[in-house]
Design a protein around this motif. Sequence first.
Motif, PDB file in Angstrom:
ATOM      1  N   ILE A  38      59.937  37.786  33.848  1.00  0.00           N
ATOM      2  CA  ILE A  38      60.470  39.136  33.645  1.00  0.00           C
ATOM      3  C   ILE A  38      59.345  40.167  33.531  1.00  0.00           C
ATOM      4  O   ILE A  38      58.283  39.882  32.987  1.00  0.00           O
ATOM      5  N   GLY A  39      59.602  41.353  34.041  1.00  0.00           N
ATOM      6  CA  GLY A  39      58.589  42.412  34.016  1.00  0.00           C
ATOM      7  C   GLY A  39      58.748  43.317  32.823  1.00  0.00           C
ATOM      8  O   GLY A  39      59.238  44.437  32.956  1.00  0.00           O
ATOM      9  N   GLN A  40      58.355  42.815  31.663  1.00  0.00           N
ATOM     10  CA  GLN A  40      58.365  43.734  30.524  1.00  0.00           C
ATOM     11  C   GLN A  40      57.169  43.451  29.628  1.00  0.00           C
ATOM     12  O   GLN A  40      56.785  42.295  29.421  1.00  0.00           O
ATOM     13  N   PRO A  98      69.180  57.186  31.126  1.00  0.00           N
ATOM     14  CA  PRO A  98      69.176  55.949  30.329  1.00  0.00           C
ATOM     15  C   PRO A  98      68.369  54.831  31.004  1.00  0.00           C
ATOM     16  O   PRO A  98      68.900  53.780  31.368  1.00  0.00           O
ATOM     17  N   GLY A  99      67.083  55.068  31.202  1.00  0.00           N
ATOM     18  CA  GLY A  99      66.194  54.091  31.841  1.00  0.00           C
ATOM     19  C   GLY A  99      65.733  54.598  33.198  1.00  0.00           C
ATOM     20  O   GLY A  99      66.102  55.708  33.632  1.00  0.00           O
ATOM     21  N   GLY A 100      64.920  53.776  33.848  1.00  0.00           N
ATOM     22  CA  GLY A 100      64.443  54.134  35.186  1.00  0.00           C
ATOM     23  C   GLY A 100      65.490  53.837  36.256  1.00  0.00           C
ATOM     24  O   GLY A 100      65.683  54.602  37.200  1.00  0.00           O
ATOM     25  N   LYS A 101      66.191  52.729  36.097  1.00  0.00           N
ATOM     26  CA  LYS A 101      67.157  52.309  37.116  1.00  0.00           C
ATOM     27  C   LYS A 101      68.232  53.358  37.422  1.00  0.00           C
ATOM     28  O   LYS A 101      68.592  53.544  38.577  1.00  0.00           O
ATOM     29  N   PRO A 102      68.771  54.039  36.403  1.00  0.00           N
ATOM     30  CA  PRO A 102      69.835  54.999  36.715  1.00  0.00           C
ATOM     31  C   PRO A 102      69.390  56.104  37.682  1.00  0.00           C
ATOM     32  O   PRO A 102      70.223  56.656  38.401  1.00  0.00           O
ATOM     33  N   THR A 103      68.099  56.405  37.719  1.00  0.00           N
ATOM     34  CA  THR A 103      67.640  57.416  38.678  1.00  0.00           C
ATOM     35  C   THR A 103      67.779  56.889  40.104  1.00  0.00           C
ATOM     36  O   THR A 103      68.141  57.622  41.025  1.00  0.00           O
ATOM     37  N   MET A 104      67.521  55.581  40.276  1.00  0.00           N
ATOM     38  CA  MET A 104      67.753  54.972  41.596  1.00  0.00           C
ATOM     39  C   MET A 104      69.225  55.069  41.946  1.00  0.00           C
ATOM     40  O   MET A 104      69.601  55.428  43.048  1.00  0.00           O
ATOM     41  N   PHE A 105      70.018  54.700  40.969  1.00  0.00           N
ATOM     42  CA  PHE A 105      71.465  54.626  41.172  1.00  0.00           C
ATOM     43  C   PHE A 105      72.012  55.975  41.638  1.00  0.00           C
ATOM     44  O   PHE A 105      72.653  56.080  42.677  1.00  0.00           O
ATOM     45  N   ILE A 127      66.732  46.318  43.409  1.00  0.00           N
ATOM     46  CA  ILE A 127      67.875  47.217  43.202  1.00  0.00           C
ATOM     47  C   ILE A 127      67.950  48.301  44.280  1.00  0.00           C
ATOM     48  O   ILE A 127      69.022  48.814  44.577  1.00  0.00           O
ATOM     49  N   TYR A 128      66.805  48.630  44.890  1.00  0.00           N
ATOM     50  CA  TYR A 128      66.867  49.647  45.959  1.00  0.00           C
ATOM     51  C   TYR A 128      67.848  49.200  47.038  1.00  0.00           C
ATOM     52  O   TYR A 128      68.789  49.894  47.387  1.00  0.00           O
ATOM     53  N   ARG A 129      67.569  48.000  47.576  1.00  0.00           N
ATOM     54  CA  ARG A 129      68.414  47.523  48.680  1.00  0.00           C
ATOM     55  C   ARG A 129      69.856  47.304  48.225  1.00  0.00           C
ATOM     56  O   ARG A 129      70.808  47.655  48.933  1.00  0.00           O
ATOM     57  N   LEU A 170      59.795  55.359  47.780  1.00  0.00           N
ATOM     58  CA  LEU A 170      58.385  54.944  47.687  1.00  0.00           C
ATOM     59  C   LEU A 170      58.152  54.387  46.288  1.00  0.00           C
ATOM     60  O   LEU A 170      58.795  54.822  45.325  1.00  0.00           O
ATOM     61  N   ASN A 171      57.217  53.455  46.187  1.00  0.00           N
ATOM     62  CA  ASN A 171      56.909  52.883  44.869  1.00  0.00           C
ATOM     63  C   ASN A 171      55.438  52.494  44.818  1.00  0.00           C
ATOM     64  O   ASN A 171      55.026  51.558  45.479  1.00  0.00           O
ATOM     65  N   SER A 172      54.682  53.230  44.035  1.00  0.00           N
ATOM     66  CA  SER A 172      53.265  52.903  43.818  1.00  0.00           C
ATOM     67  C   SER A 172      52.874  53.431  42.441  1.00  0.00           C
ATOM     68  O   SER A 172      53.187  54.589  42.140  1.00  0.00           O
ATOM     69  N   GLU A 205      57.642  56.017  40.116  1.00  0.00           N
ATOM     70  CA  GLU A 205      56.278  55.982  39.554  1.00  0.00           C
ATOM     71  C   GLU A 205      56.280  55.410  38.143  1.00  0.00           C
ATOM     72  O   GLU A 205      55.482  55.794  37.291  1.00  0.00           O
ATOM     73  N   ILE A 206      57.168  54.455  37.905  1.00  0.00           N
ATOM     74  CA  ILE A 206      57.348  53.920  36.552  1.00  0.00           C
ATOM     75  C   ILE A 206      56.087  53.214  36.034  1.00  0.00           C
ATOM     76  O   ILE A 206      55.889  53.088  34.828  1.00  0.00           O
ATOM     77  N   TYR A 207      55.210  52.762  36.953  1.00  0.00           N
ATOM     78  CA  TYR A 207      53.971  52.086  36.516  1.00  0.00           C
ATOM     79  C   TYR A 207      52.758  53.023  36.603  1.00  0.00           C
ATOM     80  O   TYR A 207      51.633  52.549  36.752  1.00  0.00           O
ATOM     81  N   TRP A 236      59.928  55.533  30.035  1.00  0.00           N
ATOM     82  CA  TRP A 236      59.141  55.033  28.906  1.00  0.00           C
ATOM     83  C   TRP A 236      59.030  53.500  28.871  1.00  0.00           C
ATOM     84  O   TRP A 236      58.230  52.949  28.129  1.00  0.00           O
ATOM     85  N   SER A 237      59.879  52.821  29.665  1.00  0.00           N
ATOM     86  CA  SER A 237      60.018  51.364  29.530  1.00  0.00           C
ATOM     87  C   SER A 237      58.699  50.617  29.553  1.00  0.00           C
ATOM     88  O   SER A 237      58.413  49.803  28.674  1.00  0.00           O
ATOM     89  N   LYS A 238      57.903  50.862  30.588  1.00  0.00           N
ATOM     90  CA  LYS A 238      56.694  50.062  30.784  1.00  0.00           C
ATOM     91  C   LYS A 238      55.528  50.660  29.998  1.00  0.00           C
ATOM     92  O   LYS A 238      54.770  49.941  29.347  1.00  0.00           O
ATOM     93  N   TRP A 245      65.037  50.125  24.994  1.00  0.00           N
ATOM     94  CA  TRP A 245      65.541  51.387  24.455  1.00  0.00           C
ATOM     95  C   TRP A 245      66.429  52.107  25.465  1.00  0.00           C
ATOM     96  O   TRP A 245      67.232  52.936  25.098  1.00  0.00           O
ATOM     97  N   ARG A 246      66.211  51.810  26.731  1.00  0.00           N
ATOM     98  CA  ARG A 246      66.890  52.447  27.863  1.00  0.00           C
ATOM     99  C   ARG A 246      66.637  53.956  27.862  1.00  0.00           C
ATOM    100  O   ARG A 246      67.506  54.768  27.524  1.00  0.00           O
ATOM    101  N   LEU A 247      65.417  54.275  28.225  1.00  0.00           N
ATOM    102  CA  LEU A 247      65.014  55.680  28.231  1.00  0.00           C
ATOM    103  C   LEU A 247      64.116  55.941  29.436  1.00  0.00           C
ATOM    104  O   LEU A 247      63.085  55.294  29.607  1.00  0.00           O
TER     105      LEU A 247
END
Length: 393
Positions: A38-40, A98-105, A127-129, A170-172, A205-207, A236-238, A245-247
């Motif tokens: 897991i990536g945390q 509520p986290g990074g994922k919802p922005t993708m969604f 999750i992108y695909r 994009l993701n870097s 740009e979460i990382y 804030w996750s990473k 926290w889901r932020l």
Amino acid sequence: MLKTIAAFDRIGEENAFAVLARANALAAQGRDIINLGIGQPDFRTPDFIVEAAVKALREGHHGYTPATGIPPLREAVAEDLHKRFNVEVSPDSVMIMPGGKPTMFVSILMFGEPGAEIMYPDPGFPIYRSMIEFTGATPVPVPIREENGFAFSAEETLSLITPKTRLIILNSPANPTGGVTPKSEVDKLVAGLAKWPDVAIMSDEIYDHMVYDGETHVCLLSYPEIRDRLILLNGWSKTYAMTGWRLGYAVFPGKLYDYARKLAVNFHSCVNASAQYAGLAALKGPQDEVWKMVAEFDKRRKVVVEGLNKLPGVSCATPKGAFYAFPNIKATGWKAKALATALLDDAGVAIIGGPDFGILGEGYVRLSYANSTENILKALDRMGEFLSKRKAA
Ligand code: PLP
């Protein structure tokens, strides 16, 4: 028989969560499992951030907040982006999520429908695909190649754009490869996008804090020519070890901001109030703990790469960012997912097979080095022993 929509036949998942569940189940049976799946971050959220959330609750911040987030937090995000990247961002374009994922969604929902094409990195965050498929849009993978240092290629990305393209993701620094795309390549991509003014960009740009070897993160907000069609995903996750926290936050341009606000009102109303106060403390407080975590990841990165390169049939390019290594395992003779499963079952090491991140992930596995050096070394030993004893299945 319930009549539900066909999109659920297409939606995917994130296998890292299934591996986590399996690793935890084996650990509950008394097995000694090392989880590099897991990536945390394995660190605790810094105490002053936790205290800020407790204080907020004690002071009565337990009601709804505006759907877009509390104003001081949106201002703090804008200030932080200015401080770190010298970019002007209006707090009115910052939305707390509520986290990074919802922005993708929400971003993929805004652009995806049958007939539309959405480009995404492969290998990339699954999750992108999954979300692209869910909307009925056509997923167009952008190959992320080892020989290119796992950076995206501007030329190849631009060559895949068609009149049907609506959004490029994009993701870097990147998950799962740890690749960091150099500024020269981002410059080229942005210049080429001038020909495609109707194509939006979502930059994950979460990382962004986790870049090594003296690299500096290139924030896509620093290109004024695409600001009117750029969505920034961050959170804030990473950075602050706050995955649970889901932020997160997004910067949305123009009318997209109001679309996102409406989706928030329909979906979650607002982000947990005390978590928002924690996020505010994180941005306003000392950043020492962040840099300590990054320095620790950097040390482990070297340990993991050195160790992987000693394993039979394994070669690992040095990742420049995030906290993942993505070794090439082709010479072991193993298929990636079979190797990941056998390693967990037989050697008690949880990793993720490359194909869980896309078609081009075959021949690779992902290790998250967000674990102690001691555990990483133990896992590498176990992998070495396993690979020298077990023939490919
Ligand atoms: N983007 C990438 C590239 C990630 O790797 C992750 C999490 O692993 C996320 C976004 C999601 O972050 P969050 O946990 O804040 O939803």
